[in-house]
Every structure is written in C-alpha cells, then in structure tokens.
Design a protein around this motif. Structure first.
Motif, mmCIF file in Angstrom:
data_model
loop_
_atom_site.group_PDB
_atom_site.id
_atom_site.type_symbol
_atom_site.label_atom_id
_atom_site.label_comp_id
_atom_site.label_asym_id
_atom_site.label_seq_id
_atom_site.Cartn_x
_atom_site.Cartn_y
_atom_site.Cartn_z
ATOM 1 N N GLY A 84 0.821 -1.215 0.000
ATOM 2 C CA GLY A 84 0.000 0.000 0.000
ATOM 3 C C GLY A 84 0.853 1.264 0.000
ATOM 4 O O GLY A 84 0.359 2.353 -0.259
ATOM 5 N N GLY A 85 2.141 1.103 0.298
ATOM 6 C CA GLY A 85 3.064 2.233 0.263
ATOM 7 C C GLY A 85 3.103 3.022 1.556
ATOM 8 O O GLY A 85 2.346 2.770 2.491
ATOM 9 N N PRO A 86 4.000 3.999 1.600
ATOM 10 C CA PRO A 86 4.119 4.835 2.797
ATOM 11 C C PRO A 86 2.906 5.751 2.977
ATOM 12 O O PRO A 86 2.257 6.128 2.003
ATOM 13 C CB PRO A 86 5.380 5.668 2.537
ATOM 14 C CG PRO A 86 5.883 5.304 1.192
ATOM 15 C CD PRO A 86 4.965 4.321 0.574
ATOM 16 N N THR A 87 2.638 6.105 4.223
ATOM 17 C CA THR A 87 1.569 7.044 4.529
ATOM 18 C C THR A 87 2.016 8.455 4.145
ATOM 19 O O THR A 87 3.188 8.680 3.832
ATOM 20 C CB THR A 87 1.237 7.023 6.032
ATOM 21 O OG1 THR A 87 2.392 7.462 6.759
ATOM 22 C CG2 THR A 87 0.806 5.641 6.496
ATOM 23 N N GLU A 88 1.102 9.406 4.204
ATOM 24 C CA GLU A 88 1.461 10.802 3.910
ATOM 25 C C GLU A 88 2.569 11.299 4.833
ATOM 26 O O GLU A 88 3.493 11.970 4.390
ATOM 27 C CB GLU A 88 0.229 11.708 4.051
ATOM 28 C CG GLU A 88 -0.730 11.610 2.894
ATOM 29 C CD GLU A 88 -1.855 12.638 3.022
ATOM 30 O OE1 GLU A 88 -1.576 13.796 3.417
ATOM 31 O OE2 GLU A 88 -2.992 12.265 2.722
ATOM 32 N N GLU A 89 2.459 10.963 6.131
ATOM 33 C CA GLU A 89 3.474 11.393 7.090
ATOM 34 C C GLU A 89 4.834 10.766 6.770
ATOM 35 O O GLU A 89 5.867 11.420 6.872
ATOM 36 C CB GLU A 89 3.061 11.019 8.527
ATOM 37 C CG GLU A 89 1.841 11.759 9.033
ATOM 38 C CD GLU A 89 0.534 11.093 8.613
ATOM 39 O OE1 GLU A 89 0.537 9.927 8.132
ATOM 40 O OE2 GLU A 89 -0.514 11.733 8.740
ATOM 41 N N ARG A 91 5.851 9.723 3.785
ATOM 42 C CA ARG A 91 6.359 10.356 2.551
ATOM 43 C C ARG A 91 6.930 11.735 2.858
ATOM 44 O O ARG A 91 7.955 12.131 2.300
ATOM 45 C CB ARG A 91 5.250 10.457 1.500
ATOM 46 C CG ARG A 91 4.985 9.138 0.790
ATOM 47 C CD ARG A 91 4.104 9.318 -0.439
ATOM 48 N NE ARG A 91 2.815 9.913 -0.166
ATOM 49 C CZ ARG A 91 1.723 9.259 0.205
ATOM 50 N NH1 ARG A 91 1.765 7.951 0.333
ATOM 51 N NH2 ARG A 91 0.601 9.882 0.441
ATOM 52 N N ALA A 92 6.278 12.480 3.752
ATOM 53 C CA ALA A 92 6.785 13.803 4.127
ATOM 54 C C ALA A 92 8.157 13.709 4.786
ATOM 55 O O ALA A 92 8.956 14.640 4.700
ATOM 56 C CB ALA A 92 5.789 14.498 5.069
ATOM 57 N N ALA A 93 8.433 12.561 5.418
ATOM 58 C CA ALA A 93 9.733 12.353 6.059
ATOM 59 C C ALA A 93 10.770 11.816 5.067
ATOM 60 O O ALA A 93 11.896 11.515 5.458
ATOM 61 C CB ALA A 93 9.586 11.387 7.227
ATOM 62 N N GLY A 94 10.399 11.680 3.792
ATOM 63 C CA GLY A 94 11.339 11.219 2.778
ATOM 64 C C GLY A 94 11.344 9.716 2.567
ATOM 65 O O GLY A 94 12.198 9.182 1.879
ATOM 66 N N ILE A 95 10.380 9.016 3.157
ATOM 67 C CA ILE A 95 10.301 7.561 3.022
ATOM 68 C C ILE A 95 9.538 7.225 1.748
ATOM 69 O O ILE A 95 8.478 7.785 1.479
ATOM 70 C CB ILE A 95 9.618 6.945 4.260
ATOM 71 C CG1 ILE A 95 10.503 7.197 5.486
ATOM 72 C CG2 ILE A 95 9.346 5.463 4.061
ATOM 73 C CD1 ILE A 95 9.870 6.815 6.796
ATOM 74 N N THR A 96 10.111 6.318 0.946
ATOM 75 C CA THR A 96 9.501 5.931 -0.323
ATOM 76 C C THR A 96 9.451 4.405 -0.423
ATOM 77 O O THR A 96 9.869 3.696 0.486
ATOM 78 C CB THR A 96 10.314 6.471 -1.516
ATOM 79 O OG1 THR A 96 11.628 5.914 -1.467
ATOM 80 C CG2 THR A 96 10.400 7.994 -1.498
#
Length: 182
Positions: A84-89, A91-96
C-alpha cells in the motif's frame, strides 16, 4: 604543631606528585566508526514492521500499529500494508517505496520446518527449510535490490520477530533464490 603541618604538607606534595606522574598522557580524538546501532523490534502483538526506502536509499523499518482484532497480523496482511506504500506522514519524512502498486494480494506459505519429512508437515509444503514462500501478482526478477529487500525483510520480520527466516519470492516471471534479510 609545626611538625604536624610539615607532615601534612609533605603528604599533600607527595599525593600531587603521584597524580601528576601517573603516566596518563594527552591524546588526540580517536575515530572508532559510526554511532552505535541498537536494533529495536516492535512487539508483534502491538505493531507490524514494514521496510521502506529512506531518503538515503537505504532500507528503513517503519512500525505501524496493528488492528487489535487480528493479533498478531498474518504475514499476508503485513505485506499488503507494505504494498500500500508509505503514509502521507512517512512520505513527508522522505520515506519511499521501490515496489510497484499491487493490484492483487500476495499469497504467503509459512516456512517449512527443518525436521519435517519429504512432504513437509500437514499444511506446510516441502521446500527450502526455514523459508517462507511469498507469491506476488507482479514480476520479481526485475525488481531492484532495494525493492527485493523491502519484501524480504518485511516478510521475514512478520514470520519471526528477529527476521531470521529466509524468504523465497515468486512473481509472474519466476522465483528468486531464498534470501535472508540483511
């Protein structure tokens, strides 16, 4: 009284000489490598551990809370959360993620026991001893190393809190050899 003062002064002088001449010499800062790393495993009864890709391109574990109605979470559910991928938070931390978006769920067959016979245990197939088998709906042989590591480490830690289980990935293009999370 003078003798007492002289004796005390001599004792202090001797102590100072011992401290000064103890042999400890000044030195430069000595580099000893990077900071200490302490593995932190979330309690499998409270969280699932997903592996994504950090801003530096290296794997990064992310602990997510579990729905307490299904504790511990089955490996297939943990892998579905990863896909499902990273959450918005996050992704904001640079996690992909390096994984393709999954349109189909994954199938997980638990690790065969090493002491099982040629046919494996009831409900557990024979195969690579100690390896969990993960079948995806997408090609796995063309995935880059980071994507493979995401799947392998997430599945390994879902099966074993220390991640010591090997994982065999199978996709629409064949299988990869049994791999450990490293």
């Amino acid at each position: 009284m003078r003798r007492l003062r002289a004796a005390a002064a001599a004792g202090v002088s001797a102590s100072l000489l011992l401290l000064v001449g103890c042999g400890v010499q000044a030195s430069e800062v000595v580099e000893a490598g990077g900071p200490a790393v302490v593995p932190v495993s979330p309690d499998q009864l409270e969280r699932m551990l997903l592996f994504f890709v950090g801003p530096d391109g290296r794997p990064i574990p992310v602990a997510r809370p579990l729905d307490l109605s299904e504790v511990p979470a089955p490996t297939a559910r943990t892998l579905a959360a990863l896909l499902g991928g990273p959450t918005e938070e996050e992704r904001a931390a640079g996690i992909t993620t390096r994984l393709p978006a999954a349109t189909k769920g994954v199938e997980v067959v638990p690790a065969a026991r090493e002491d099982a016979g040629p046919g494996g245990e009831a409900g557990r197939p024979a195969g690579v001893p100690g390896a969990v088998r993960v079948t995806t709906g997408f090609a796995v042989r063309s995935l880059d190393a980071a994507a493979v590591r995401q799947l392998v480490c997430t599945a390994a830690h879902a099966e074993d809190p220390e991640g010591l289980v090997k994982v065999v990935l199978t996709g629409s293009d064949g299988s990869l050899p049994a791999t450990a999370c490293s």
